[in-house]
Design an enzyme around this catalytic site. Sequence first.
Site, mmCIF file in Angstrom:
data_model
loop_
_atom_site.group_PDB
_atom_site.id
_atom_site.type_symbol
_atom_site.label_atom_id
_atom_site.label_comp_id
_atom_site.label_asym_id
_atom_site.label_seq_id
_atom_site.Cartn_x
_atom_site.Cartn_y
_atom_site.Cartn_z
ATOM 1 C CB SER A 18 83.446 -0.997 16.952
ATOM 2 O OG SER A 18 84.276 -0.395 16.001
ATOM 3 C CE1 TYR B 23 86.034 1.410 20.932
ATOM 4 C CE2 TYR B 23 86.394 1.209 18.570
ATOM 5 C CZ TYR B 23 85.543 1.370 19.642
ATOM 6 O OH TYR B 23 84.194 1.475 19.430
ATOM 7 C CG ASP C 264 92.452 6.712 10.932
ATOM 8 O OD1 ASP C 264 91.658 6.360 11.829
ATOM 9 O OD2 ASP C 264 92.715 7.905 10.697
ATOM 10 C CG PHE D 246 80.048 0.219 9.329
ATOM 11 C CD1 PHE D 246 79.413 -0.895 9.888
ATOM 12 C CD2 PHE D 246 81.067 -0.014 8.431
ATOM 13 C CE1 PHE D 246 79.789 -2.199 9.542
ATOM 14 C CE2 PHE D 246 81.452 -1.307 8.069
ATOM 15 C CZ PHE D 246 80.808 -2.397 8.627
ATOM 16 C CB ALA E 40 80.261 1.931 29.767
ATOM 17 C CE LYS F 223 83.427 -1.007 21.892
ATOM 18 N NZ LYS F 223 82.297 -0.861 22.829
ATOM 19 C CG HIS G 234 84.174 10.894 16.285
ATOM 20 N ND1 HIS G 234 83.795 10.853 17.598
ATOM 21 C CD2 HIS G 234 84.639 9.663 15.990
ATOM 22 C CE1 HIS G 234 84.010 9.639 18.071
ATOM 23 N NE2 HIS G 234 84.525 8.893 17.113
ATOM 24 C CG ASP H 58 78.848 7.506 31.791
ATOM 25 O OD1 ASP H 58 80.060 7.760 31.880
ATOM 26 O OD2 ASP H 58 78.251 7.413 30.701
ATOM 27 C CB THR I 57 78.162 14.282 29.684
ATOM 28 O OG1 THR I 57 76.870 13.669 29.581
ATOM 29 C CG2 THR I 57 79.224 13.201 29.819
ATOM 30 C CB ILE J 243 92.339 15.685 5.144
ATOM 31 C CG1 ILE J 243 91.068 16.489 4.846
ATOM 32 C CG2 ILE J 243 92.241 14.268 4.587
ATOM 33 C CD1 ILE J 243 90.707 16.540 3.365
#
Length: 336
Positions: A127, A151, A296, A178, A84, A155, A196, A32, A36, A213
């Site tokens: 993803s 992103y 989104d 998901f 990663a 993937k 998130h 990594d 963390t 929201i």
Amino acid sequence: MNILITGGAGYIGSCTTFKIIQKYNAKCIIIDKQETSNLEKLKLNYPKNIEFYKIDMCNYTDFNELFEHLNTKSLRIDSVIHFAAYTIVSESEKEIHKYLHNNITSTLNLLDLMNKYEINNLIFSSSASVYGQAKYIPIDENHPLNPQSSYALSKKISEDIISKYSQKGLNFINLRYFNPAGTIGHLGEEHNPETHLIPLLIKSLIEGKIFKIFGNDFPTPDGTCIRDFIHIEDLVESHLLCMEKLLNEEIENETFNIGINKGYSVLEVVNKSMEIFNKKIHHKFRYTIDNRREGDVPILVAQAEKIKNKLGFQPKYKLEDILLSVWNYEIQKISL
Ligand code: UDP
């Protein structure tokens, strides 16, 4: 058993490491860029099982040295699980080079080194964002790929590169997540910054802050985005199952959706949380409607029958379980 886990300090990586140690007492070699609190907990509880290497996978020379080092120790890697990546969709729209360079180069270097050192089993953390705006719901694995963010593109390209290396003997399973959420005991989401929905919502509930929201003008029944939330316990279980199948040579070169076949809108998640937790808080919870967040898509709901039919995998947990686990985790942090 020796498992190489890239991104093992992160949320999903650390939870998977924990379960791999619990179930197989395996040695987990974690790579990594960061240290963390989740990694600290793992190192503290399982000092004999964890080997941690802080390296940047984009640096081929450093990465090669690590493989060489493992080789000289005669530490044979049975399987790699590759988590990663940079993962914040909205940020990836602003920082295109950062996302494409990091996520693709690290994957390419990993695959090349796996090939060089004859390590042939890979589980890749992909993803659902690779599907982009859904043409039909629920989304199965044959749905066309149309990544909307850097992103998601990183993937998709990583999946393509993985497929290329399968011609050189790599056996892989791509898992298209998901929306993973929830905690496994003392391991939870510790993103910095947190973006998130569920951790932010629960923190707002506990701390009495106004929750935002992002958009209520999407083409969905209540106007807010719909997502398919899978409990991290179930998500991790799918990795363990896939790894066993790969190691037993019962399966290879597959791509599976990981979700629960059911979607909840952001507003439904907010309402459900208020229903469960309202009696536990002493202030009035409030939310506002903010602008849409960049990148989104309106609806992501999995058709997750393929992994059920092929491997017998069935998620056990519901949205309520996820919310409760995050509530308990956040409350416990306050009382520490
Ligand atoms: N969301 C929100 N407020 C927040 C965080 C997220 O309304 O504070 C929305 C977000 O816009 C998306 C959904 O919740 O529609 C899920 O977002 P998250 O970042 O959890 O996961 P994603 O689907 O982006 O991977």
